[in-house]
Design a protein around this motif. Structure first.
Motif, PDB file in Angstrom:
ATOM      1  N   ARG A   1      -9.481  14.185  53.497  1.00  0.00           N
ATOM      2  CA  ARG A   1      -9.047  13.108  52.602  1.00  0.00           C
ATOM      3  C   ARG A   1      -7.879  13.600  51.771  1.00  0.00           C
ATOM      4  NH1 ARG A   1     -15.088  11.459  50.618  1.00  0.00           N
ATOM      5  NH2 ARG A   1     -15.335  13.702  50.904  1.00  0.00           N
ATOM      6  N   LYS A   2      -6.921  12.687  51.555  1.00  0.00           N
ATOM      7  CA  LYS A   2      -5.728  13.027  50.776  1.00  0.00           C
ATOM      8  C   LYS A   2      -5.708  12.246  49.472  1.00  0.00           C
ATOM      9  CE  LYS A   2      -3.268  14.047  55.003  1.00  0.00           C
ATOM     10  NZ  LYS A   2      -2.230  13.643  55.927  1.00  0.00           N
ATOM     11  N   GLU A   3      -4.933  12.742  48.520  1.00  0.00           N
ATOM     12  CA  GLU A   3      -4.857  12.108  47.201  1.00  0.00           C
ATOM     13  C   GLU A   3      -4.410  10.656  47.271  1.00  0.00           C
ATOM     14  OE1 GLU A   3      -2.858  14.229  44.111  1.00  0.00           O
ATOM     15  OE2 GLU A   3      -3.762  16.135  44.706  1.00  0.00           O
ATOM     16  N   ASP A   4      -3.594  10.298  48.273  1.00  0.00           N
ATOM     17  CA  ASP A   4      -3.116   8.915  48.384  1.00  0.00           C
ATOM     18  C   ASP A   4      -4.139   7.981  49.029  1.00  0.00           C
ATOM     19  OD1 ASP A   4      -3.000   9.597  51.081  1.00  0.00           O
ATOM     20  OD2 ASP A   4      -0.851   9.229  51.283  1.00  0.00           O
ATOM     21  N   GLY A   5      -5.347   8.499  49.342  1.00  0.00           N
ATOM     22  CA  GLY A   5      -6.407   7.672  49.917  1.00  0.00           C
ATOM     23  C   GLY A   5      -6.469   7.683  51.426  1.00  0.00           C
ATOM     24  N   THR A   6      -5.489   8.280  52.083  1.00  0.00           N
ATOM     25  CA  THR A   6      -5.517   8.363  53.543  1.00  0.00           C
ATOM     26  C   THR A   6      -6.416   9.520  53.965  1.00  0.00           C
ATOM     27  OG1 THR A   6      -3.554   9.776  53.598  1.00  0.00           O
ATOM     28  CG2 THR A   6      -3.187   7.382  53.754  1.00  0.00           C
ATOM     29  N   GLY A   7      -6.529   9.728  55.245  1.00  0.00           N
ATOM     30  CA  GLY A   7      -7.301  10.842  55.774  1.00  0.00           C
ATOM     31  C   GLY A   7      -8.688  10.448  56.245  1.00  0.00           C
ATOM     32  N   TRP A   8      -9.445  11.423  56.648  1.00  0.00           N
ATOM     33  CA  TRP A   8     -10.771  11.223  57.222  1.00  0.00           C
ATOM     34  C   TRP A   8     -11.658  12.402  56.859  1.00  0.00           C
ATOM     35  CZ3 TRP A   8      -6.540  13.078  59.619  1.00  0.00           C
ATOM     36  CH2 TRP A   8      -6.657  14.305  60.275  1.00  0.00           C
ATOM     37  N   VAL A   9     -12.947  12.263  57.184  1.00  0.00           N
ATOM     38  CA  VAL A   9     -13.907  13.347  56.964  1.00  0.00           C
ATOM     39  C   VAL A   9     -14.550  13.662  58.302  1.00  0.00           C
ATOM     40  CG1 VAL A   9     -16.013  14.072  55.769  1.00  0.00           C
ATOM     41  CG2 VAL A   9     -14.350  12.598  54.593  1.00  0.00           C
ATOM     42  N   THR A  10     -14.511  14.910  58.709  1.00  0.00           N
ATOM     43  CA  THR A  10     -15.212  15.351  59.907  1.00  0.00           C
ATOM     44  C   THR A  10     -16.607  15.781  59.475  1.00  0.00           C
ATOM     45  OG1 THR A  10     -13.147  16.114  60.899  1.00  0.00           O
ATOM     46  CG2 THR A  10     -15.199  16.921  61.884  1.00  0.00           C
ATOM     47  N   MET A  11     -17.613  15.208  60.150  1.00  0.00           N
ATOM     48  CA  MET A  11     -19.004  15.496  59.810  1.00  0.00           C
ATOM     49  C   MET A  11     -19.728  16.033  61.031  1.00  0.00           C
ATOM     50  SD  MET A  11     -19.877  12.294  57.278  1.00  0.00           S
ATOM     51  CE  MET A  11     -21.106  13.251  56.346  1.00  0.00           C
ATOM     52  N   LEU A  12     -20.929  16.534  60.808  1.00  0.00           N
ATOM     53  CA  LEU A  12     -21.804  17.017  61.875  1.00  0.00           C
ATOM     54  C   LEU A  12     -23.095  16.223  61.834  1.00  0.00           C
ATOM     55  CD1 LEU A  12     -21.442  20.868  61.317  1.00  0.00           C
ATOM     56  CD2 LEU A  12     -20.155  19.436  62.919  1.00  0.00           C
ATOM     57  N   ASP A  13     -23.566  15.794  63.004  1.00  0.00           N
ATOM     58  CA  ASP A  13     -24.881  15.151  63.059  1.00  0.00           C
ATOM     59  C   ASP A  13     -25.954  16.242  62.961  1.00  0.00           C
ATOM     60  OD1 ASP A  13     -25.420  16.206  65.656  1.00  0.00           O
ATOM     61  OD2 ASP A  13     -25.052  14.301  66.658  1.00  0.00           O
ATOM     62  N   PRO A  14     -27.236  15.892  62.958  1.00  0.00           N
ATOM     63  CA  PRO A  14     -28.281  16.914  62.779  1.00  0.00           C
ATOM     64  C   PRO A  14     -28.294  18.027  63.826  1.00  0.00           C
ATOM     65  CG  PRO A  14     -29.177  14.769  62.267  1.00  0.00           C
ATOM     66  CD  PRO A  14     -27.797  14.537  62.851  1.00  0.00           C
ATOM     67  N   GLU A  15     -27.657  17.815  64.991  1.00  0.00           N
ATOM     68  CA  GLU A  15     -27.599  18.883  65.993  1.00  0.00           C
ATOM     69  C   GLU A  15     -26.230  19.555  66.050  1.00  0.00           C
ATOM     70  OE1 GLU A  15     -29.371  18.761  69.753  1.00  0.00           O
ATOM     71  OE2 GLU A  15     -31.180  17.749  69.051  1.00  0.00           O
ATOM     72  N   GLY A  16     -25.357  19.238  65.093  1.00  0.00           N
ATOM     73  CA  GLY A  16     -24.067  19.910  65.016  1.00  0.00           C
ATOM     74  C   GLY A  16     -22.945  19.261  65.798  1.00  0.00           C
ATOM     75  N   ASN A  17     -23.142  18.060  66.315  1.00  0.00           N
ATOM     76  CA  ASN A  17     -22.075  17.348  67.021  1.00  0.00           C
ATOM     77  C   ASN A  17     -21.094  16.767  66.013  1.00  0.00           C
ATOM     78  OD1 ASN A  17     -23.187  17.554  69.782  1.00  0.00           O
ATOM     79  ND2 ASN A  17     -24.820  16.334  68.895  1.00  0.00           N
ATOM     80  N   GLU A  18     -19.799  17.036  66.214  1.00  0.00           N
ATOM     81  CA  GLU A  18     -18.783  16.540  65.304  1.00  0.00           C
ATOM     82  C   GLU A  18     -18.546  15.046  65.501  1.00  0.00           C
ATOM     83  OE1 GLU A  18     -17.860  19.046  67.546  1.00  0.00           O
ATOM     84  OE2 GLU A  18     -17.725  20.820  66.303  1.00  0.00           O
ATOM     85  N   PHE A  19     -18.245  14.373  64.395  1.00  0.00           N
ATOM     86  CA  PHE A  19     -17.757  12.996  64.419  1.00  0.00           C
ATOM     87  C   PHE A  19     -16.938  12.794  63.160  1.00  0.00           C
ATOM     88  CE2 PHE A  19     -21.820  12.822  62.241  1.00  0.00           C
ATOM     89  CZ  PHE A  19     -21.636  11.905  61.215  1.00  0.00           C
ATOM     90  N   CYS A  20     -16.079  11.803  63.165  1.00  0.00           N
ATOM     91  CA  CYS A  20     -15.201  11.567  62.024  1.00  0.00           C
ATOM     92  C   CYS A  20     -15.494  10.222  61.387  1.00  0.00           C
ATOM     93  CB  CYS A  20     -13.732  11.599  62.456  1.00  0.00           C
ATOM     94  SG  CYS A  20     -13.205  13.243  62.983  1.00  0.00           S
ATOM     95  N   VAL A  21     -15.314  10.163  60.080  1.00  0.00           N
ATOM     96  CA  VAL A  21     -15.407   8.915  59.339  1.00  0.00           C
ATOM     97  C   VAL A  21     -14.005   8.599  58.844  1.00  0.00           C
ATOM     98  CG1 VAL A  21     -16.481   7.679  57.429  1.00  0.00           C
ATOM     99  CG2 VAL A  21     -17.770   9.460  58.643  1.00  0.00           C
ATOM    100  N   GLU A  22     -13.460   7.505  59.352  1.00  0.00           N
ATOM    101  CA  GLU A  22     -12.124   7.061  58.978  1.00  0.00           C
ATOM    102  C   GLU A  22     -12.215   6.055  57.842  1.00  0.00           C
ATOM    103  OE1 GLU A  22     -10.394   5.438  62.506  1.00  0.00           O
ATOM    104  OE2 GLU A  22     -10.222   7.393  63.470  1.00  0.00           O
ATOM    105  N   ARG A  23     -11.069   5.607  57.354  1.00  0.00           N
ATOM    106  CA  ARG A  23     -11.044   4.541  56.358  1.00  0.00           C
ATOM    107  C   ARG A  23     -11.457   3.233  57.010  1.00  0.00           C
ATOM    108  NH1 ARG A  23      -5.343   4.093  54.110  1.00  0.00           N
ATOM    109  NH2 ARG A  23      -4.850   4.495  56.275  1.00  0.00           N
ATOM    110  N   SER A  24     -12.020   2.350  56.221  1.00  0.00           N
ATOM    111  CA  SER A  24     -12.404   1.029  56.716  1.00  0.00           C
ATOM    112  C   SER A  24     -11.155   0.192  56.999  1.00  0.00           C
ATOM    113  CB  SER A  24     -13.280   0.309  55.688  1.00  0.00           C
ATOM    114  OG  SER A  24     -12.501  -0.005  54.538  1.00  0.00           O
ATOM    115  N   GLU A  25     -11.333  -0.898  57.716  1.00  0.00           N
ATOM    116  CA  GLU A  25     -10.223  -1.814  57.967  1.00  0.00           C
ATOM    117  C   GLU A  25      -9.638  -2.316  56.650  1.00  0.00           C
ATOM    118  OE1 GLU A  25      -8.817  -2.565  60.908  1.00  0.00           O
ATOM    119  OE2 GLU A  25     -10.209  -1.287  62.013  1.00  0.00           O
ATOM    120  N   ALA A  26     -10.504  -2.640  55.688  1.00  0.00           N
ATOM    121  CA  ALA A  26     -10.039  -3.124  54.385  1.00  0.00           C
ATOM    122  C   ALA A  26      -9.207  -2.062  53.674  1.00  0.00           C
ATOM    123  CB  ALA A  26     -11.214  -3.541  53.522  1.00  0.00           C
ATOM    124  N   GLU A  27      -9.639  -0.795  53.754  1.00  0.00           N
ATOM    125  CA  GLU A  27      -8.890   0.283  53.112  1.00  0.00           C
ATOM    126  C   GLU A  27      -7.524   0.503  53.762  1.00  0.00           C
ATOM    127  OE1 GLU A  27     -11.794   3.604  51.430  1.00  0.00           O
ATOM    128  OE2 GLU A  27     -12.302   3.033  53.498  1.00  0.00           O
TER     129      GLU A  27
END
Length: 128
Positions: free
Chosen positions: A98-124
């Protein structure tokens, strides 16, 4: 000619538990007349129990390297609200882009360590 994606498959140690996690993340459901049970070796969830969906297959090996494929989630709330919801479900933050201007994403891990990303919503993104 084209090929359609039938499902995205996850190799995992506990497909039942992982399918329960992703059911909560996506709102997908199991096939009504073929419910997922802990003793099954494969667990499918999809939109209204249909394809394309996510298939979780039990394998004996643990995840050892970075995923070569991952899901990018676009929440119907804000990105930050979704990150908090996913943390409460058992995901962890892996990398925060995530960046100060509100852009960016967060890379997360599910309970078994599989990566996935959370992007901004369409509204954002300004695409209502």
């Amino acid at each position: 000619m084209v090929a359609k994606i039938g499902q995205v498959t996850f190799d995992c140690r506990d497909g039942y538990t992982l399918s329960r996690f992703w059911t909560q993340v996506t709102g997908y459901t199991e096939v009504p007349d073929d419910p997922n049970l802990p003793e099954h070796s494969q667990h499918f969830i999809g939109p209204d129990g249909k394809h394309p969906g996510l298939l979780f297959i039990n394998v004996p090996d643990a995840k050892t390297v970075k995923n070569r494929l991952h899901l990018d989630l676009v929440p119907d709330t804000t990105r930050d609200e979704e990150v908090e919801r996913l943390l409460a479900l058992g995901a962890t933050v892996y990398e925060d882009h995530r960046k100060e201007d509100g852009t960016g994403w967060v890379t997360m891990l599910d309970p078994e360590g599989n990566e996935f990303c959370v992007e901004r919503s369409e509204a954002e993104r300004g695409r209502h």
